[in-house]
Design an enzyme around this catalytic site. Structure first.
Site, short mmCIF file in Angstrom:
data_model
loop_
_atom_site.label_atom_id
_atom_site.label_comp_id
_atom_site.label_asym_id
_atom_site.label_seq_id
_atom_site.Cartn_x
_atom_site.Cartn_y
_atom_site.Cartn_z
N ARG A 262 0.85 -1.21 0.32
CA ARG A 262 0.29 -0.32 0.41
C ARG A 262 0.91 1.41 -0.21
NH1 ARG A 262 -1.94 -3.43 -1.27
NH2 ARG A 262 -4.66 -4.56 -0.53
N SER B 160 -11.46 0.92 2.68
CA SER B 160 -11.06 0.45 3.39
C SER B 160 -10.07 1.16 4.59
CB SER B 160 -9.69 -0.61 3.19
OG SER B 160 -10.57 -1.73 2.65
N GLU C 105 -5.41 3.97 6.34
CA GLU C 105 -5.21 3.90 4.42
C GLU C 105 -5.90 4.95 3.71
OE1 GLU C 105 -6.28 0.39 1.37
OE2 GLU C 105 -5.51 -0.56 3.69
#
Length: 326
Positions: free
Chosen positions: A178, A227, A297
């Site tokens: 990520r 998310s 995130e």
């Protein structure tokens, strides 16, 4: 409302072709539907127009870039400076030899998955399960169902703050979980992907399975940012949130999804502060129960309303108010 600097910008950039708007609503273009305005919202006509704008923009004017707003939380005080949103000039999809796709970074991930399927290119079906656009996928090494952007990317193009255009290889991207290693002030404009030959019908079936999984397991019809927290090494963020007793937790109009508790939702006219406070409260409870610090995130941008805190201070304030005798 911010000071209107559109006149100054346009006079300094007489050849600019893109659209410049003052005090433009960002709540209208983000999935949470919260937050204040952008002082300036700029939608460049194409890569050359973007490079021209950045070359002539005063260095003391801050710049932020947004895509489809699917993983973005804008604070209630809005975003000072310039917010750049790529649009039609960055939306082309081209099928090339060698089972490759060359796409603009404003293209939604799902459209890339569909284009690959139509062309019989296997390996990009996972993009069917990722909301947002290709620019965000590059920036976050977006992934789902066991694959990540790094598994199929060949290279990309980007414009740096001086207006210089760069051609980047996969190795240049510095991908980790990520995360992308390219400086955050570079703006991606194009990406090239490579897959393997595949049967379109089988690829479409795989995409349908991805879509079915999302619909059954994620609150995709809610106003959400996807998310919320990254998975810590060796752990699932949703499990940590659930074990901390946060499923269904509410702050104002924001709520932890009961379907999937790594999703925050705006289900009752939430403010940006409601959503951020909820997220920070969840982080504090997870830290208390597991000793693990969750990392956001979702990207948070902008200023709070005057006099209001941000980040962990919001959870601390909420906890203090809850402890006061009534």
């Amino acid at each position: 409302m911010f000071a209107d600097i559109t006149g100054d910008l346009k006079s300094a950039m007489p050849e600019l072709r893109g659209k410049v708007s003052a005090n433009a609503s960002l709540a209208d273009v983000t999935w949470f539907r919260v937050g204040g305005p952008a002082q300036i919202l700029f939608m460049p006509a194409d890569e050359a127009d973007l490079a021209y704008f950045l070359k002539h923009l005063p260095r003391d004017v801050p710049v932020q870039v947004i895509g489809l707003g699917s993983n973005l939380l804008v604070r209630d005080g809005g975003v000072p400076g310039v917010v750049i949103r790529l649009g039609r000039g960055f939306s082309e999809i081209n099928v090339e030899d060698g089972h490759r796709l060359r796409v603009g970074t404003a293209v939604p991930d799902v459209k890339v998955a569909r284009a690959a399927a139509d062309a019989g290119i296997r390996g990009l079906a996972f993009y069917r399960g990722i909301p947002g656009s290709i620019g965000g996928a590059l920036r976050m090494n977006a992934g789902a169902h066991g694959r990540e952007t790094k598994d199929c990317l060949v290279g990309a193009r980007a414009v740096d703050p001086s207006g210089a255009i760069h051609v980047l290889s996969l190795a240049d991207m510095g991908f980790t979980y990520r995360h992308c290693g390219i400086s955050k002030d570079w703006i991606f404009t194009e990406a090239t992907y490579a897959g393997e030959p595949g049967d379109p019908a089988e690829i479409l079936k795989e995409m349908d399975e991805v879509a079915e999984y999302r619909e059954k397991n994620q609150p995709i019809k809610e106003r959400t940012g996807g998310s919320t927290f990254k998975n810590p090494p060796g752990h699932s963020a949703w499990k940590l949130v659930d074990q901390a007793g946060c499923r269904g937790l509410r702050v104002g109009g924001a709520k932890v999804s009961e379907m999937h508790c790594n999703f925050l939702i705006n289900d009752s006219q939430a403010s940006g502060e409601d959503v951020e406070t909820l997220g920070e409260t969840v982080r504090a409870r997870v830290r208390e129960t597991s000793g693990i610090a969750l990392d956001w995130e979702i990207i948070r941008l902008g200023l709070p309303k005057p006099g209001r805190p941000i980040g962990e201070a919001l959870a601390a304030e909420r906890a203090e108010n809850a402890a006061e005798p009534r």
